[in-house]
Write a protein that holds these residues in place. Structure first.
Motif, PDB file in Angstrom:
ATOM      1  N   ASP A  28       0.807  -1.230   0.000  1.00  0.00           N
ATOM      2  CA  ASP A  28       0.000   0.000   0.000  1.00  0.00           C
ATOM      3  C   ASP A  28       0.833   1.270   0.000  1.00  0.00           C
ATOM      4  O   ASP A  28       0.552   2.210  -0.738  1.00  0.00           O
ATOM      5  CB  ASP A  28      -0.909   0.040   1.234  1.00  0.00           C
ATOM      6  CG  ASP A  28      -2.095  -0.894   1.084  1.00  0.00           C
ATOM      7  OD1 ASP A  28      -2.718  -0.872   0.001  1.00  0.00           O
ATOM      8  OD2 ASP A  28      -2.387  -1.638   2.036  1.00  0.00           O
ATOM      9  N   ARG A  29       1.855   1.276   0.854  1.00  0.00           N
ATOM     10  CA  ARG A  29       2.654   2.507   0.960  1.00  0.00           C
ATOM     11  C   ARG A  29       3.427   2.774  -0.312  1.00  0.00           C
ATOM     12  O   ARG A  29       3.577   3.920  -0.745  1.00  0.00           O
ATOM     13  CB  ARG A  29       3.610   2.408   2.142  1.00  0.00           C
ATOM     14  CG  ARG A  29       2.866   2.438   3.469  1.00  0.00           C
ATOM     15  CD  ARG A  29       3.838   2.469   4.595  1.00  0.00           C
ATOM     16  NE  ARG A  29       4.633   3.693   4.551  1.00  0.00           N
ATOM     17  CZ  ARG A  29       5.164   4.243   5.610  1.00  0.00           C
ATOM     18  NH1 ARG A  29       5.009   3.688   6.798  1.00  0.00           N
ATOM     19  NH2 ARG A  29       5.871   5.343   5.509  1.00  0.00           N
ATOM     20  N   ALA A  30       3.933   1.699  -0.909  1.00  0.00           N
ATOM     21  CA  ALA A  30       4.690   1.861  -2.162  1.00  0.00           C
ATOM     22  C   ALA A  30       3.768   2.379  -3.268  1.00  0.00           C
ATOM     23  O   ALA A  30       4.145   3.271  -4.030  1.00  0.00           O
ATOM     24  CB  ALA A  30       5.316   0.530  -2.567  1.00  0.00           C
ATOM     25  N   VAL A  31       2.547   1.835  -3.334  1.00  0.00           N
ATOM     26  CA  VAL A  31       1.611   2.279  -4.374  1.00  0.00           C
ATOM     27  C   VAL A  31       1.204   3.736  -4.125  1.00  0.00           C
ATOM     28  O   VAL A  31       1.116   4.544  -5.055  1.00  0.00           O
ATOM     29  CB  VAL A  31       0.378   1.349  -4.449  1.00  0.00           C
ATOM     30  CG1 VAL A  31      -0.637   1.887  -5.438  1.00  0.00           C
ATOM     31  CG2 VAL A  31       0.811  -0.063  -4.851  1.00  0.00           C
ATOM     32  N   PHE A  48      -8.282   8.883  -7.725  1.00  0.00           N
ATOM     33  CA  PHE A  48      -9.293   7.978  -8.280  1.00  0.00           C
ATOM     34  C   PHE A  48      -8.812   7.267  -9.544  1.00  0.00           C
ATOM     35  O   PHE A  48      -9.519   6.491 -10.130  1.00  0.00           O
ATOM     36  CB  PHE A  48     -10.605   8.720  -8.577  1.00  0.00           C
ATOM     37  CG  PHE A  48     -10.408   9.981  -9.364  1.00  0.00           C
ATOM     38  CD1 PHE A  48     -10.145   9.919 -10.712  1.00  0.00           C
ATOM     39  CD2 PHE A  48     -10.489  11.222  -8.738  1.00  0.00           C
ATOM     40  CE1 PHE A  48      -9.947  11.082 -11.452  1.00  0.00           C
ATOM     41  CE2 PHE A  48     -10.286  12.393  -9.469  1.00  0.00           C
ATOM     42  CZ  PHE A  48     -10.029  12.325 -10.823  1.00  0.00           C
ATOM     43  N   ASN A  49      -7.597   7.553  -9.934  1.00  0.00           N
ATOM     44  CA  ASN A  49      -7.110   6.985 -11.185  1.00  0.00           C
ATOM     45  C   ASN A  49      -6.348   5.673 -10.927  1.00  0.00           C
ATOM     46  O   ASN A  49      -5.261   5.692 -10.384  1.00  0.00           O
ATOM     47  CB  ASN A  49      -6.195   8.010 -11.853  1.00  0.00           C
ATOM     48  CG  ASN A  49      -5.915   7.663 -13.290  1.00  0.00           C
ATOM     49  OD1 ASN A  49      -6.320   6.601 -13.770  1.00  0.00           O
ATOM     50  ND2 ASN A  49      -5.215   8.531 -13.978  1.00  0.00           N
ATOM     51  N   PRO A  50      -6.920   4.527 -11.286  1.00  0.00           N
ATOM     52  CA  PRO A  50      -6.283   3.253 -10.963  1.00  0.00           C
ATOM     53  C   PRO A  50      -5.088   2.938 -11.861  1.00  0.00           C
ATOM     54  O   PRO A  50      -4.892   3.581 -12.892  1.00  0.00           O
ATOM     55  CB  PRO A  50      -7.407   2.245 -11.191  1.00  0.00           C
ATOM     56  CG  PRO A  50      -8.281   2.887 -12.216  1.00  0.00           C
ATOM     57  CD  PRO A  50      -8.193   4.361 -11.997  1.00  0.00           C
ATOM     58  N   LEU A  51      -4.295   1.954 -11.462  1.00  0.00           N
ATOM     59  CA  LEU A  51      -3.027   1.644 -12.132  1.00  0.00           C
ATOM     60  C   LEU A  51      -3.059   0.284 -12.823  1.00  0.00           C
ATOM     61  O   LEU A  51      -3.850  -0.585 -12.460  1.00  0.00           O
ATOM     62  CB  LEU A  51      -1.903   1.603 -11.088  1.00  0.00           C
ATOM     63  CG  LEU A  51      -1.759   2.846 -10.208  1.00  0.00           C
ATOM     64  CD1 LEU A  51      -0.715   2.587  -9.122  1.00  0.00           C
ATOM     65  CD2 LEU A  51      -1.363   4.041 -11.059  1.00  0.00           C
ATOM     66  N   LEU A  87      -5.292  -2.174  -2.388  1.00  0.00           N
ATOM     67  CA  LEU A  87      -6.585  -1.665  -2.872  1.00  0.00           C
ATOM     68  C   LEU A  87      -6.399  -0.360  -3.636  1.00  0.00           C
ATOM     69  O   LEU A  87      -7.216   0.010  -4.477  1.00  0.00           O
ATOM     70  CB  LEU A  87      -7.549  -1.455  -1.704  1.00  0.00           C
ATOM     71  CG  LEU A  87      -8.042  -2.744  -1.045  1.00  0.00           C
ATOM     72  CD1 LEU A  87      -8.966  -2.432   0.120  1.00  0.00           C
ATOM     73  CD2 LEU A  87      -8.746  -3.635  -2.065  1.00  0.00           C
ATOM     74  N   MET A  88      -5.294   0.321  -3.348  1.00  0.00           N
ATOM     75  CA  MET A  88      -5.039   1.590  -4.056  1.00  0.00           C
ATOM     76  C   MET A  88      -4.796   1.374  -5.540  1.00  0.00           C
ATOM     77  O   MET A  88      -5.022   2.271  -6.349  1.00  0.00           O
ATOM     78  CB  MET A  88      -3.839   2.292  -3.451  1.00  0.00           C
ATOM     79  CG  MET A  88      -4.127   2.887  -2.107  1.00  0.00           C
ATOM     80  SD  MET A  88      -2.808   4.001  -1.648  1.00  0.00           S
ATOM     81  CE  MET A  88      -3.312   5.462  -2.523  1.00  0.00           C
ATOM     82  N   VAL A  89      -4.324   0.180  -5.894  1.00  0.00           N
ATOM     83  CA  VAL A  89      -4.069  -0.123  -7.299  1.00  0.00           C
ATOM     84  C   VAL A  89      -5.352   0.062  -8.107  1.00  0.00           C
ATOM     85  O   VAL A  89      -5.344   0.600  -9.215  1.00  0.00           O
ATOM     86  CB  VAL A  89      -3.537  -1.571  -7.462  1.00  0.00           C
ATOM     87  CG1 VAL A  89      -3.652  -2.039  -8.889  1.00  0.00           C
ATOM     88  CG2 VAL A  89      -2.100  -1.666  -6.990  1.00  0.00           C
ATOM     89  N   VAL A 132      -9.423  -5.079 -11.897  1.00  0.00           N
ATOM     90  CA  VAL A 132      -8.005  -4.754 -11.943  1.00  0.00           C
ATOM     91  C   VAL A 132      -7.561  -4.750 -13.407  1.00  0.00           C
ATOM     92  O   VAL A 132      -8.018  -5.566 -14.209  1.00  0.00           O
ATOM     93  CB  VAL A 132      -7.167  -5.751 -11.094  1.00  0.00           C
ATOM     94  CG1 VAL A 132      -7.356  -7.185 -11.553  1.00  0.00           C
ATOM     95  CG2 VAL A 132      -5.692  -5.380 -11.113  1.00  0.00           C
ATOM     96  N   ALA A 133      -6.705  -3.787 -13.751  1.00  0.00           N
ATOM     97  CA  ALA A 133      -6.135  -3.719 -15.101  1.00  0.00           C
ATOM     98  C   ALA A 133      -4.800  -4.449 -15.062  1.00  0.00           C
ATOM     99  O   ALA A 133      -3.967  -4.182 -14.192  1.00  0.00           O
ATOM    100  CB  ALA A 133      -5.941  -2.260 -15.519  1.00  0.00           C
TER     101      ALA A 133
END
Ligand code: TXA
Ligand code: MG
Length: 321
Positions: free
Chosen positions: A45-48, A60-63, A109-111, A118-119
Motif C-alpha cells: 500500500d505505501r509503495a503504491v 481515483f485513477n487506478p493503475l 486496494l489503491m491499485v 483490476v487492469a
C-alpha cells in the motif's frame, strides 16, 4: 541535457538493484515496449501510494498491474474464456485487460482505486520481464511522467519529468512502440475498447469480434481525463498550413514550409513509425519556444486511432476535469 545520476544502463546488477528497491517498498522506473513505467510492488500500500504522490495523480485513477504472463495474471484476476483467448493472442505485449479482482489476491486496494476490477498486462520488453522475474512481485506501474503530461519514451524523459522522485531509472533505450497499451474491458461479457493503444483495434477484433467503444459502455477508464498527454504549448489539429510562430508536427511527404521547427512523425506515412515518434516529437516541439504546435492530419485507421486519441487529448482545453 544533464544526465541524472540515477539513470542506470541495463545490466544484471541494475535489475537486481531495482528488484531490491521494489522489495523495500521503493519506486523505480523501467522500460516497457510501450512507454516507461513508474513501478512499485503492487501488493504494498505505501509503495503504491508513493506512485500517486510522485505523479501528482488524482487518487481515483487506478493503475495497471504488470506480471510476467498469464499464469501469474490468473492469480490476481478472474479470466473468462474470451479474456484468456486475448491474453494468449497478445501476451506478452501491449494489451491491458480489465477484469474482476480475484478474491483473496494480495493487491493493494489503491491499485484499483476502489473499483472491483483490476487492469493487468504482461509486457514483452525483455528488461521488464527480467525485472518482474527478479522482483517476484506484481508491479503496479503508470507511465513514468507527471499526471497530465506527455508519456516518457526514453529514460531521459523520465528523469526530466520525475526528477528525484524515483531512486533508479533503468535505461533500455527508446521504447519500441512509443504509445501506451490498448485497454480492453468487458461489459456483460462483451469486449469494450477502453483506450485505443499500441495494438490496433482491428487486430483485437480479429480475435474478439467487434469492440464496443468506451463512450457507449457504462464502464470507463476513470483515468481518461479529456485533457491529458498535454505539452505546455497549445496544439492546433488538422493543420494544412503553418501560421507565424508555430512549430509543426508533420505527417507524410507533403509538408508545408515556414514552421519554427518541423518534425515529421513519418515522412513515409507509416503509422507504426509515427506512434513510436509521437511523444518524443511533442516534447521536442514544445521545447523549441513556439507559440503553438500545428499538427497535420493523421489517418484514423490502425495505430492512427490511438495517435489521434492522444493528439485530441493533448489539444483539449486544459481546464476540463
Ligand atoms: O502501456 C501502458 O499501458 C503503460 C505501461 C507503463 O505499461 N502504462 C500506462 O499506465 O499507460 P497509465 O497509468 O498511464 O494508464 C493506465 C490507464 C488509466 O487510464 C486508468 O484509468 C486505466 O488504465 N485503468 C487502470 N485500472 C483500471 C480499471 N480497473 N478499470 C478501468 N480502467 C483502468
Ligand atoms: Mg499515463
Amino acid at each position: 541535457m544533464t544526465v541524472s545520476p540515477n539513470i542506470r544502463p541495463a545490466s544484471k546488477s541494475a535489475i537486481a538493484d531495482a528488484a531490491a528497491i521494489l522489495k523495500r517498498g521503493g519506486l523505480i522506473a523501467f522500460p516497457t515496449e510501450t512507454v516507461y513505467g513508474l513501478g512499485a510492488d503492487a501488493g504494498n500500500d505505501r509503495a503504491v501510494a508513493a506512485i500517486f504522490a510522485a505523479k501528482d495523480r488524482p487518487q481515483f485513477n487506478p493503475l495497471i498491474v504488470h506480471v510476467p504472463g498469464l499464469a501469474e495474471a490468473e492469480t490476481f484476476a478472474e479470466f473468462t474464456p474470451l479474456a484468456r483467448k486475448l491474453a494468449k493472442a497478445f501476451w506478452p505485449g501491449a494489451l491491458t485487460l480489465v477484469l474482476p479482482h480475484k478474491k483473496g489476491a494480495k493487491l493493494s486496494l489503491m491499485v484499483s482505486a476502489g473499483l472491483d476490477t483490476v487492469a493487468i498486462r504482461a509486457p514483452s520488453n525483455a528488461l521488464a520481464q527480467d525485472l518482474l522475474r527478479a522482483a517476484r512481485c506484481p508491479i503496479a506501474a503508470p507511465s513514468a511522467n507527471r499526471s497530465g503530461s506527455v508519456s516518457p519514451t526514453t529514460a531521459a524523459h523520465v528523469a526530466e519529468s520525475l526528477k528525484d522522485a524515483v531512486s533508479l531509472i533503468i535505461n533500455g533505450g527508446p521504447a519500441a512502440l512509443g504509445i501506451e497499451s490498448t485497454i480492453v474491458g468487458f461489459e456483460d461479457g462483451k469486449p469494450v475498447l477502453l483506450r485505443p493503444g499500441a495494438i490496433p483495434r482491428e487486430a483485437i477484433e480479429k480475435i474478439a469480434g467487434p469492440l464496443a467503444g468506451a463512450r457507449d459502455a457504462k464502464i470507463s477508464s476513470p483515468g481518461r481525463l479529456v485533457s491529458h498527454y498535454a505539452p505546455d504549448a497549445p496544439l492546433r489539429l488538422d493543420a494544412r498550413n503553418v501560421a507565424d510562430g508555430e512549430a509543426l508536427l508533420a505527417f507524410g511527404s507533403a509538408v508545408p514550409e515556414g514552421a519554427r521547427l518541423t518534425l515529421n512523425l513519418s515522412a513515409a506515412g507509416d503509422l507504426t513509425e509515427a506512434a513510436a515518434n509521437l511523444f518524443a516529437m511533442l516534447r521536442a516541439l514544445d521545447a523549441c519556444g513556439a507559440s503553438r504546435i500545428a499538427v497535420m492530419p493523421v489517418p484514423e485507421h490502425g495505430l492512427g486511432e490511438a495517435i489521434n486519441d492522444r493528439l485530441r487529448r493533448a489539444a483539449a482545453p486544459r481546464d476540463v476535469p
